[in-house]
Write a protein that holds these residues in place. Sequence first.
Motif, PDB file in Angstrom:
ATOM      1  N   PRO A 181     -59.455  19.551 -18.224  1.00 22.04           N
ATOM      2  CA  PRO A 181     -59.013  18.953 -19.496  1.00 22.04           C
ATOM      3  C   PRO A 181     -57.618  19.428 -19.905  1.00 22.04           C
ATOM      4  CG  PRO A 181     -60.460  20.806 -19.929  1.00 22.04           C
ATOM      5  CD  PRO A 181     -60.409  20.654 -18.427  1.00 22.04           C
ATOM      6  N   ASN A 182     -56.912  18.611 -20.710  1.00 22.76           N
ATOM      7  CA  ASN A 182     -55.701  19.130 -21.357  1.00 22.76           C
ATOM      8  C   ASN A 182     -56.138  19.795 -22.672  1.00 22.76           C
ATOM      9  OD1 ASN A 182     -56.066  17.097 -23.261  1.00 22.76           O
ATOM     10  ND2 ASN A 182     -54.449  15.789 -22.477  1.00 22.76           N
ATOM     11  N   GLU A 183     -55.167  20.227 -23.465  1.00 26.96           N
ATOM     12  CA  GLU A 183     -55.540  20.975 -24.679  1.00 26.96           C
ATOM     13  C   GLU A 183     -56.319  20.121 -25.675  1.00 26.96           C
ATOM     14  OE1 GLU A 183     -51.986  23.889 -25.701  1.00 26.96           O
ATOM     15  OE2 GLU A 183     -51.323  22.120 -24.583  1.00 26.96           O
ATOM     16  N   ILE A 241     -57.388  24.336 -17.559  1.00 29.24           N
ATOM     17  CA  ILE A 241     -56.932  23.695 -18.797  1.00 29.24           C
ATOM     18  C   ILE A 241     -55.421  23.510 -18.681  1.00 29.24           C
ATOM     19  CG2 ILE A 241     -56.773  23.901 -21.316  1.00 29.24           C
ATOM     20  CD1 ILE A 241     -59.259  25.782 -21.149  1.00 29.24           C
ATOM     21  N   THR A 242     -54.974  22.246 -18.665  1.00 26.90           N
ATOM     22  CA  THR A 242     -53.531  22.032 -18.525  1.00 26.90           C
ATOM     23  C   THR A 242     -52.869  22.221 -19.884  1.00 26.90           C
ATOM     24  OG1 THR A 242     -53.681  19.632 -18.807  1.00 26.90           O
ATOM     25  CG2 THR A 242     -53.814  20.479 -16.549  1.00 26.90           C
ATOM     26  N   LEU A 243     -51.694  22.874 -19.852  1.00 30.27           N
ATOM     27  CA  LEU A 243     -51.048  23.326 -21.091  1.00 30.27           C
ATOM     28  C   LEU A 243     -49.640  22.755 -21.247  1.00 30.27           C
ATOM     29  CD1 LEU A 243     -52.038  27.105 -20.622  1.00 30.27           C
ATOM     30  CD2 LEU A 243     -53.193  25.460 -22.116  1.00 30.27           C
ATOM     31  N   GLY A 244     -49.408  21.538 -20.727  1.00 33.30           N
ATOM     32  CA  GLY A 244     -48.072  20.933 -20.849  1.00 33.30           C
ATOM     33  C   GLY A 244     -47.018  21.824 -20.215  1.00 33.30           C
ATOM     34  N   ALA A 245     -45.916  22.043 -20.946  1.00 33.03           N
ATOM     35  CA  ALA A 245     -44.795  22.831 -20.419  1.00 33.03           C
ATOM     36  C   ALA A 245     -45.189  24.274 -20.103  1.00 33.03           C
ATOM     37  CB  ALA A 245     -43.646  22.813 -21.421  1.00 33.03           C
ATOM     38  N   ALA A 246     -46.327  24.728 -20.626  1.00 31.77           N
ATOM     39  CA  ALA A 246     -46.765  26.117 -20.366  1.00 31.77           C
ATOM     40  C   ALA A 246     -47.580  26.233 -19.079  1.00 31.77           C
ATOM     41  CB  ALA A 246     -47.556  26.631 -21.555  1.00 31.77           C
ATOM     42  N   GLY A 247     -47.779  25.129 -18.348  1.00 32.38           N
ATOM     43  CA  GLY A 247     -48.485  25.213 -17.069  1.00 32.38           C
ATOM     44  C   GLY A 247     -49.969  24.954 -17.193  1.00 32.38           C
ATOM     45  N   ALA A 248     -50.783  25.834 -16.635  1.00 40.25           N
ATOM     46  CA  ALA A 248     -52.230  25.606 -16.658  1.00 40.25           C
ATOM     47  C   ALA A 248     -52.974  26.930 -16.661  1.00 40.25           C
ATOM     48  CB  ALA A 248     -52.642  24.776 -15.443  1.00 40.25           C
ATOM     49  N   ALA A 294     -47.784  29.538 -14.536  1.00 42.28           N
ATOM     50  CA  ALA A 294     -46.632  28.858 -15.138  1.00 42.28           C
ATOM     51  C   ALA A 294     -46.215  27.673 -14.292  1.00 42.28           C
ATOM     52  CB  ALA A 294     -45.479  29.834 -15.266  1.00 42.28           C
ATOM     53  N   THR A 295     -45.594  26.693 -14.938  1.00 45.53           N
ATOM     54  CA  THR A 295     -45.045  25.559 -14.204  1.00 45.53           C
ATOM     55  C   THR A 295     -43.518  25.689 -14.133  1.00 45.53           C
ATOM     56  OG1 THR A 295     -45.033  23.144 -14.039  1.00 45.53           O
ATOM     57  CG2 THR A 295     -44.927  24.055 -16.253  1.00 45.53           C
ATOM     58  N   THR A 296     -42.890  24.770 -13.420  1.00 42.66           N
ATOM     59  CA  THR A 296     -41.436  24.813 -13.297  1.00 42.66           C
ATOM     60  C   THR A 296     -40.808  24.374 -14.615  1.00 42.66           C
ATOM     61  OG1 THR A 296     -41.955  23.787 -11.172  1.00 42.66           O
ATOM     62  CG2 THR A 296     -39.634  24.155 -11.653  1.00 42.66           C
ATOM     63  N   GLU A 297     -39.708  25.030 -14.991  1.00 42.62           N
ATOM     64  CA  GLU A 297     -39.003  24.584 -16.190  1.00 42.62           C
ATOM     65  C   GLU A 297     -38.167  23.371 -15.836  1.00 42.62           C
ATOM     66  OE1 GLU A 297     -36.278  26.920 -19.036  1.00 42.62           O
ATOM     67  OE2 GLU A 297     -37.977  28.244 -18.542  1.00 42.62           O
ATOM     68  N   VAL A 298     -38.365  22.289 -16.561  1.00 43.39           N
ATOM     69  CA  VAL A 298     -37.621  21.062 -16.252  1.00 43.39           C
ATOM     70  C   VAL A 298     -37.125  20.422 -17.534  1.00 43.39           C
ATOM     71  CG1 VAL A 298     -38.899  20.486 -14.133  1.00 43.39           C
ATOM     72  CG2 VAL A 298     -39.747  19.676 -16.342  1.00 43.39           C
ATOM     73  N   GLU A 299     -36.203  19.478 -17.382  1.00 43.20           N
ATOM     74  CA  GLU A 299     -35.783  18.670 -18.520  1.00 43.20           C
ATOM     75  C   GLU A 299     -36.752  17.507 -18.625  1.00 43.20           C
ATOM     76  OE1 GLU A 299     -31.637  17.173 -20.372  1.00 43.20           O
ATOM     77  OE2 GLU A 299     -31.923  19.043 -19.274  1.00 43.20           O
ATOM     78  N   ALA A 326     -48.331  12.779 -16.306  1.00 47.39           N
ATOM     79  CA  ALA A 326     -48.220  14.192 -15.880  1.00 47.39           C
ATOM     80  C   ALA A 326     -49.602  14.699 -15.486  1.00 47.39           C
ATOM     81  CB  ALA A 326     -47.633  15.043 -16.997  1.00 47.39           C
ATOM     82  N   GLY A 327     -50.580  14.424 -16.342  1.00 48.86           N
ATOM     83  CA  GLY A 327     -51.954  14.858 -16.052  1.00 48.86           C
ATOM     84  C   GLY A 327     -52.487  14.191 -14.784  1.00 48.86           C
ATOM     85  N   ASP A 328     -52.186  12.918 -14.604  1.00 49.41           N
ATOM     86  CA  ASP A 328     -52.655  12.212 -13.404  1.00 49.41           C
ATOM     87  C   ASP A 328     -52.016  12.802 -12.143  1.00 49.41           C
ATOM     88  OD1 ASP A 328     -54.231  10.549 -14.916  1.00 49.41           O
ATOM     89  OD2 ASP A 328     -52.747   8.941 -15.030  1.00 49.41           O
ATOM     90  N   ALA A 337     -50.044  21.875  -8.002  1.00 45.50           N
ATOM     91  CA  ALA A 337     -50.225  20.784  -8.968  1.00 45.50           C
ATOM     92  C   ALA A 337     -49.233  20.916 -10.121  1.00 45.50           C
ATOM     93  CB  ALA A 337     -51.664  20.800  -9.497  1.00 45.50           C
ATOM     94  N   ASN A 338     -48.982  22.150 -10.569  1.00 43.56           N
ATOM     95  CA  ASN A 338     -47.981  22.392 -11.619  1.00 43.56           C
ATOM     96  C   ASN A 338     -46.610  21.891 -11.181  1.00 43.56           C
ATOM     97  OD1 ASN A 338     -49.051  23.607 -13.954  1.00 43.56           O
ATOM     98  ND2 ASN A 338     -49.123  25.629 -13.004  1.00 43.56           N
ATOM     99  N   LYS A 339     -46.248  22.221  -9.952  1.00 43.45           N
ATOM    100  CA  LYS A 339     -44.925  21.825  -9.429  1.00 43.45           C
ATOM    101  C   LYS A 339     -44.789  20.314  -9.402  1.00 43.45           C
ATOM    102  CE  LYS A 339     -43.574  25.297  -6.191  1.00 43.45           C
ATOM    103  NZ  LYS A 339     -43.673  25.697  -4.815  1.00 43.45           N
ATOM    104  N   ALA A 340     -45.822  19.651  -8.886  1.00 40.48           N
ATOM    105  CA  ALA A 340     -45.777  18.186  -8.768  1.00 40.48           C
ATOM    106  C   ALA A 340     -45.732  17.543 -10.153  1.00 40.48           C
ATOM    107  CB  ALA A 340     -47.013  17.699  -8.005  1.00 40.48           C
ATOM    108  N   ALA A 341     -46.555  18.043 -11.087  1.00 38.34           N
ATOM    109  CA  ALA A 341     -46.614  17.439 -12.417  1.00 38.34           C
ATOM    110  C   ALA A 341     -45.303  17.657 -13.172  1.00 38.34           C
ATOM    111  CB  ALA A 341     -47.792  18.011 -13.195  1.00 38.34           C
ATOM    112  N   ALA A 342     -44.693  18.827 -12.987  1.00 35.87           N
ATOM    113  CA  ALA A 342     -43.408  19.093 -13.650  1.00 35.87           C
ATOM    114  C   ALA A 342     -42.361  18.088 -13.180  1.00 35.87           C
ATOM    115  CB  ALA A 342     -42.947  20.519 -13.367  1.00 35.87           C
ATOM    116  N   LEU A 343     -42.367  17.799 -11.872  1.00 39.20           N
ATOM    117  CA  LEU A 343     -41.405  16.811 -11.349  1.00 39.20           C
ATOM    118  C   LEU A 343     -41.643  15.441 -11.973  1.00 39.20           C
ATOM    119  CD1 LEU A 343     -41.001  17.370  -7.503  1.00 39.20           C
ATOM    120  CD2 LEU A 343     -39.277  17.579  -9.296  1.00 39.20           C
TER     121      LEU A 343
END
Length: 303
Positions: A186-188, A222-229, A241-246, A253-255, A278-284
């Motif tokens: 789940p996400n938050e 639990i996925t946490l958006g920009a904070a990763g999972a 943590a996930t990658t910091e991106v613009e 992103a969740g998919d 998964a964090n890396k892919a979703a951040a991209l």
Amino acid sequence: MDQDQKILVVGSANTDMVIGVDKFPLPGQTLLGNNFLLNAGGKGANQAVAAARLGGHVAIIARLGNDLFGNQTIENFKKEGLNVDGVVLDNKLPSGVAQIVVDKSGENTIVVAGGANLALNTKQINKNADLINASEVVLLQLEIPLGSVLYVAKKATSLGKKVILNPAPARKLSNELYANIYAITPNETETRYLTGIKITGEESAQHAADFFHNKGVRVVIITLGAAGAFLSTPDFSGTLATTEVEAVDSTAAGDTFNGALASALSKGMGWVDAVSFANKAAALSVTKHGAQASIPFLKDIQG
Ligand code: ADP
């Protein structure tokens, strides 16, 4: 049939019709919109495409209308390398569609007509039992009838498959379903809906994870958006943590996260590595606009 198939997605496929507007129409008003986009969507389809682009061998069980959108969707699945043996074109119901209106600030209103997705039944699943047998990871969401989700989960779990449930969109779930899934993602917002717990840090995340563990779910992500999972397994607990991106658009992103997770697990990665992948892919995916258009390929991650 793909002899190497390791992932099965049972879920929804929609066609998204997106119109940009300066401001939202009032009830009864006809408005001239700006740009129009026709996009492939639906959580099941998005996650299957993500898993395939990220190196997985994927089959999908989905139900489409025997109409323009349905035929286009099947062609798209084939182009993405999905096994479509389990896809049915329903002769009575239309393909699922989403009408999306987006205003200048990026705010949107969405109306979904589930159409044939809502008729993905146990008969169709039984007919494709060989696809469950062949897979190692079975990925589910909640845009098809809950009875069908439960049916697949029970069948797959009894065969020793790893069932991952992405509980989106959030719906109340039975204890029987929880008892038949291996991992939940789940996400938050969905976490709060399902557990009543608001995530404010690691302590509350663990508290929410324990809610799912107590119902028999082995792995909680639990996925946490920009904070990763936040990952909780019998051997590990903590935030990855996930990658910091613009970020430009977080659609899908969740998919992307779920598809990537399934792909990584199907290759034998452990949970920590799979969540990091998964964090890396979703951040991209959040660095690009659109749903399937924003899902990266394996080369984008390795490059
Ligand atoms: P959903 O898209 O379902 O609401 P999240 O917002 O939790 O779910 O995002 C899913 C995943 O996408 C996160 O775990 C993270 O890996 C990635 N992600 C989302 N937003 C960002 C962001 N702004 N920067 C980097 N990664 C992000």
